[in-house]
Design an enzyme around this catalytic site. Structure first.
Site, mmCIF file in Angstrom:
data_model
loop_
_atom_site.group_PDB
_atom_site.id
_atom_site.type_symbol
_atom_site.label_atom_id
_atom_site.label_comp_id
_atom_site.label_asym_id
_atom_site.label_seq_id
_atom_site.Cartn_x
_atom_site.Cartn_y
_atom_site.Cartn_z
ATOM 1 N N SER A 23 43.678 31.137 -24.601
ATOM 2 C CA SER A 23 43.573 32.231 -23.627
ATOM 3 C C SER A 23 43.909 33.582 -24.251
ATOM 4 O O SER A 23 44.710 33.674 -25.184
ATOM 5 C CB SER A 23 44.520 31.995 -22.452
ATOM 6 O OG SER A 23 44.221 30.778 -21.839
ATOM 7 N N THR A 28 51.954 28.540 -23.989
ATOM 8 C CA THR A 28 53.106 27.664 -23.764
ATOM 9 C C THR A 28 53.734 27.331 -25.118
ATOM 10 O O THR A 28 53.014 27.035 -26.072
ATOM 11 C CB THR A 28 52.647 26.353 -23.078
ATOM 12 O OG1 THR A 28 51.955 26.696 -21.890
ATOM 13 C CG2 THR A 28 53.833 25.460 -22.755
ATOM 14 N N ASP A 85 40.039 18.054 -22.895
ATOM 15 C CA ASP A 85 39.778 16.799 -22.166
ATOM 16 C C ASP A 85 41.035 15.921 -22.187
ATOM 17 O O ASP A 85 41.398 15.314 -21.176
ATOM 18 C CB ASP A 85 38.615 16.015 -22.803
ATOM 19 C CG ASP A 85 37.255 16.610 -22.458
ATOM 20 O OD1 ASP A 85 37.171 17.466 -21.555
ATOM 21 O OD2 ASP A 85 36.263 16.204 -23.105
ATOM 22 N N ARG A 88 68.734 12.254 7.472
ATOM 23 C CA ARG A 88 68.836 13.383 8.412
ATOM 24 C C ARG A 88 68.528 12.912 9.843
ATOM 25 O O ARG A 88 67.490 12.264 10.063
ATOM 26 C CB ARG A 88 67.836 14.472 7.995
ATOM 27 C CG ARG A 88 67.661 15.576 8.986
ATOM 28 C CD ARG A 88 68.815 16.540 8.962
ATOM 29 N NE ARG A 88 68.600 17.620 9.909
ATOM 30 C CZ ARG A 88 69.445 18.619 10.070
ATOM 31 N NH1 ARG A 88 70.559 18.691 9.360
ATOM 32 N NH2 ARG A 88 69.188 19.570 10.944
ATOM 33 N N GLN A 90 58.755 20.868 4.098
ATOM 34 C CA GLN A 90 58.683 20.791 5.568
ATOM 35 C C GLN A 90 59.588 19.668 6.100
ATOM 36 O O GLN A 90 60.249 19.845 7.124
ATOM 37 C CB GLN A 90 57.213 20.558 5.977
ATOM 38 C CG GLN A 90 56.904 20.939 7.405
ATOM 39 C CD GLN A 90 57.050 22.445 7.673
ATOM 40 O OE1 GLN A 90 57.091 23.251 6.752
ATOM 41 N NE2 GLN A 90 57.190 22.820 8.930
ATOM 42 N N GLY A 144 62.992 20.873 6.081
ATOM 43 C CA GLY A 144 63.234 22.021 6.960
ATOM 44 C C GLY A 144 63.889 23.157 6.189
ATOM 45 O O GLY A 144 63.566 23.392 5.016
ATOM 46 N N GLY A 145 64.834 23.859 6.836
ATOM 47 C CA GLY A 145 65.479 25.022 6.205
ATOM 48 C C GLY A 145 66.141 24.687 4.882
ATOM 49 O O GLY A 145 66.132 25.502 3.945
ATOM 50 N N GLU A 170 45.333 24.854 -18.330
ATOM 51 C CA GLU A 170 44.378 23.885 -18.895
ATOM 52 C C GLU A 170 43.122 23.747 -18.013
ATOM 53 O O GLU A 170 42.526 22.688 -17.895
ATOM 54 C CB GLU A 170 45.063 22.542 -19.193
ATOM 55 C CG GLU A 170 46.202 22.752 -20.192
ATOM 56 C CD GLU A 170 46.612 21.560 -20.998
ATOM 57 O OE1 GLU A 170 45.785 20.660 -21.200
ATOM 58 O OE2 GLU A 170 47.761 21.552 -21.460
HETATM 59 N N1 CAA Z 1 33.733 18.307 -25.248
HETATM 60 C C1 CAA Z 1 32.938 18.670 -26.291
HETATM 61 N N2 CAA Z 1 32.052 19.699 -26.224
HETATM 62 C C2 CAA Z 1 31.970 20.360 -25.052
HETATM 63 C C3 CAA Z 1 32.774 20.024 -23.930
HETATM 64 C C4 CAA Z 1 33.675 18.949 -24.068
HETATM 65 N N3 CAA Z 1 34.469 18.591 -23.056
HETATM 66 N N4 CAA Z 1 32.480 20.872 -22.919
HETATM 67 C C5 CAA Z 1 31.534 21.707 -23.363
HETATM 68 N N5 CAA Z 1 31.212 21.386 -24.652
HETATM 69 C C6 CAA Z 1 30.178 22.005 -25.477
HETATM 70 C C7 CAA Z 1 28.819 21.907 -24.778
HETATM 71 O O1 CAA Z 1 28.209 20.678 -25.051
HETATM 72 C C8 CAA Z 1 28.077 23.068 -25.347
HETATM 73 O O2 CAA Z 1 27.621 22.712 -26.622
HETATM 74 P P1 CAA Z 1 26.194 23.283 -27.199
HETATM 75 O O3 CAA Z 1 26.360 24.745 -27.366
HETATM 76 O O4 CAA Z 1 26.027 22.562 -28.491
HETATM 77 O O5 CAA Z 1 25.159 22.959 -26.180
HETATM 78 C C9 CAA Z 1 29.168 24.119 -25.542
HETATM 79 O O6 CAA Z 1 30.405 23.392 -25.590
HETATM 80 C C10 CAA Z 1 29.218 25.144 -24.432
HETATM 81 O O7 CAA Z 1 29.453 24.463 -23.219
HETATM 82 P P2 CAA Z 1 29.213 25.151 -21.808
HETATM 83 O O8 CAA Z 1 27.828 25.678 -21.738
HETATM 84 O O9 CAA Z 1 29.644 24.165 -20.774
HETATM 85 O O10 CAA Z 1 30.222 26.392 -21.875
HETATM 86 P P3 CAA Z 1 30.654 27.473 -20.811
HETATM 87 O O11 CAA Z 1 30.831 28.763 -21.478
HETATM 88 O O12 CAA Z 1 29.755 27.395 -19.617
HETATM 89 O O13 CAA Z 1 32.169 27.007 -20.409
HETATM 90 C C11 CAA Z 1 33.862 25.865 -19.228
HETATM 91 C C12 CAA Z 1 32.499 25.822 -19.929
HETATM 92 C C13 CAA Z 1 34.023 24.440 -18.731
HETATM 93 C C14 CAA Z 1 33.913 26.818 -18.064
HETATM 94 C C15 CAA Z 1 34.974 26.222 -20.262
HETATM 95 O O14 CAA Z 1 34.909 27.571 -20.642
HETATM 96 C C16 CAA Z 1 36.372 25.891 -19.766
HETATM 97 O O15 CAA Z 1 36.814 24.741 -19.812
HETATM 98 N N6 CAA Z 1 37.126 26.934 -19.322
HETATM 99 C C17 CAA Z 1 38.535 26.759 -18.989
HETATM 100 C C18 CAA Z 1 39.386 27.064 -20.175
HETATM 101 C C19 CAA Z 1 40.732 26.438 -20.087
HETATM 102 O O16 CAA Z 1 40.891 25.301 -19.666
HETATM 103 N N7 CAA Z 1 41.724 27.176 -20.534
HETATM 104 C C20 CAA Z 1 43.049 26.662 -20.577
HETATM 105 C C21 CAA Z 1 43.796 27.327 -21.665
HETATM 106 S S1 CAA Z 1 44.789 26.239 -22.573
HETATM 107 C C22 CAA Z 1 46.250 26.119 -21.721
HETATM 108 O O17 CAA Z 1 46.359 26.376 -20.557
HETATM 109 C C23 CAA Z 1 47.287 25.554 -22.568
HETATM 110 C C24 CAA Z 1 48.681 25.741 -22.202
HETATM 111 O O18 CAA Z 1 49.386 26.474 -22.871
HETATM 112 C C25 CAA Z 1 49.280 24.873 -21.143
#
Ligand code: CAA
Length: 383
Positions: free
Chosen positions: A126, A158, A240, A268, A336, A339-340, A363
């Site tokens: 991010s 994080t 994932d 309670r 809920q 309560g309080g 995430e």
């Molecule tokens: N695994 C492997 N490849 C993947 C994939 C996956 N799960 N998902 C997408 N891809 C690939 C696609 O196949 C595609 O490949 P090609 O270019 O070869 O066709 C490419 O990635 C682009 O995919 P999309 O067209 O789906 O991409 P998009 O720009 O439309 O974005 C989205 C997709 C799902 C919205 C993505 O941007 C997303 O997940 N956004 C959320 C980001 C997020 O979760 N941020 C969290 C930050 S980390 C955090 O919070 C950590 C912490 O500190 C707790």
């Protein structure tokens, strides 16, 4: 279909539950109040092998499967959600990313100490202007001889202030959008690396969240993960797995709130009887129990599939989405029931309520999970 954990998983669950009840839960409220990072808990979790659970034994980890990791994480989260996310980011975003995409040399250098919990990892995707639209990276990485020069600011990281190394995503070719993103292993002592603003948060206050500022940060070229332009695929595939961890965290928070609400409702009294005898309370408890069970089944399914090496893009998103929404519903209803008293810091349910919110955001927000699920569903229909 077997709905039972195996013997080792039950032993692990019992061991972590007892450890969390004795060592983590008693300190959770104080750490939340003071926003102190749980150094002592992390050290003790490291001694128990919880900081690198899925890393193979030859690299210093526990060699466990994804389901065992998720079971342990649920137990830690039930005691302290802040400690749980610290553990989760090291295990499923930093170490899993390296296990899947690092070279042998990179693994030897960056896995053993992190798996042993002597060092801490983070994941920097991010940016101030880049959250859900992860492909829209502004941080740049320009090759200069044997180094890449990184410039930009990462935020909401994080473990940011404590991390010894992190996976950083940056644009090596802005023209190519998501196909121009690359991933790097960046150490905190690389020139040009700086911890920026540390966030003050609504919940998970004992976990630390900060900006990472990269000003002409020099990263050795050998620290790239995979090839140039592999970054977006690496980021998405790693998330994932990470989303299963957040589902487990949400489940732990929900379970803790539910158990507190059930206990309180039997103690309670109102109108001459325990409030658990009223149908209004019973319906709440029933909905809470059902949502927790359904979240657990989705989370276990995603974890079991990932343990077998199957693709879990849809299943992990479903588990994270459902468990995080369940955690928000359950913690709200727990207040809920109290309560309080539920609104006051004398009882832990107000902390569970504040901690649950972030599971619908980090995430990948709930809205993003729905996009991920819908795209997979449509792909299945058209394939
Ligand atoms: N695994 C492997 N490849 C993947 C994939 C996956 N799960 N998902 C997408 N891809 C690939 C696609 O196949 C595609 O490949 P090609 O270019 O070869 O066709 C490419 O990635 C682009 O995919 P999309 O067209 O789906 O991409 P998009 O720009 O439309 O974005 C989205 C997709 C799902 C919205 C993505 O941007 C997303 O997940 N956004 C959320 C980001 C997020 O979760 N941020 C969290 C930050 S980390 C955090 O919070 C950590 C912490 O500190 C707790």
């Amino acid at each position: 279909m077997n709905f039972h954990l195996n013997e080792e998983q039950v032993m692990l669950q019992t061991m972590v539950r007892e450890f969390a009840a004795q060592e983590i839960a008693p300190k959770a409220a104080k750490l939340d109040e003071s926003s102190e990072f749980p150094y002592e808990a992390v050290k003790k979790m490291a001694d128990l092998g919880l900081m690198g659970m899925m890393v193979p034994a030859e690299l210093g980890g526990g060699g466990m499967d994804v389901l065992s990791y998720a079971i342990a994480l649920e137990e830690i989260a039930a005691a302290c959600a802040s400690t749980a996310v610290t553990m989760s980011v090291n295990n499923s975003l930093f170490l899993s990313c390296l296990m899947n995409f690092a070279t042998t040399v990179q693994k030897q250098k960056y896995i053993p100490e992190w798996a042993a919990g002597k060092k801490l990892g983070a994941y920097a995707l991010s940016e101030p202007g880049t959250g859900s639209d992860a492909a829209n990276q502004r941080t740049t990485a320009v090759r200069n001889g044997n180094t890449y020069i990184l410039n930009g600011t990462k935020n909401f990281i994080t473990n940011g202030p404590q991390a010894d190394a992190m996976i950083v995503f940056a644009m090596t070719d802005r023209e190519k959008k998501h196909k121009g993103i690359s991933a790097f292993i960046v150490e905190k002592n690389f020139p040009g690396y700086q911890v920026g603003k540390v966030e003050k948060k609504l919940g998970i206050r004992a976990s630390s969240t900060s900006e990472i500022v990269l000003k002409n940060c020099e990263v050795p070229a050998e620290n790239i993960l995979g090839q140039e332009s592999d970054g977006f695929r690496i980021a998405m595939a790693t998330l994932d797995g990470g989303r299963i961890g957040i589902a487990a965290q949400a489940l732990g928070i929900a379970r803790a709130a539910f158990e507190a609400a059930v206990k309180y409702s039997t103690q309670r009294e109102a109108f001459g009887q325990a409030i658990s005898q009223f149908q209004g309370i019973q319906w709440k408890l029933a909905d809470m129990a059902m949502n927790i069970d359904a979240a657990r089944l989705l989370m276990y399914r995603a974890a079991a599939m990932k343990s077998k090496g199957e693709s879990v893009t849809k299943e992990a998103a479903m588990a994270k989405l459902f468990a995080s929404e369940a955690a928000n519903m359950v913690t709200k209803e727990a207040i809920q029931v109290f309560g309080g008293y539920g609104y006051c810091k004398e009882y832990p349910v107000e902390r569970y309520f504040r901690d649950a919110k972030i599971t619908e955001i980090y995430e990948g927000t709930s809205e993003i999970q729905r996009i991920v699920i819908a795209r997979q569903v449509l792909k299945e229909v058209t394939s």
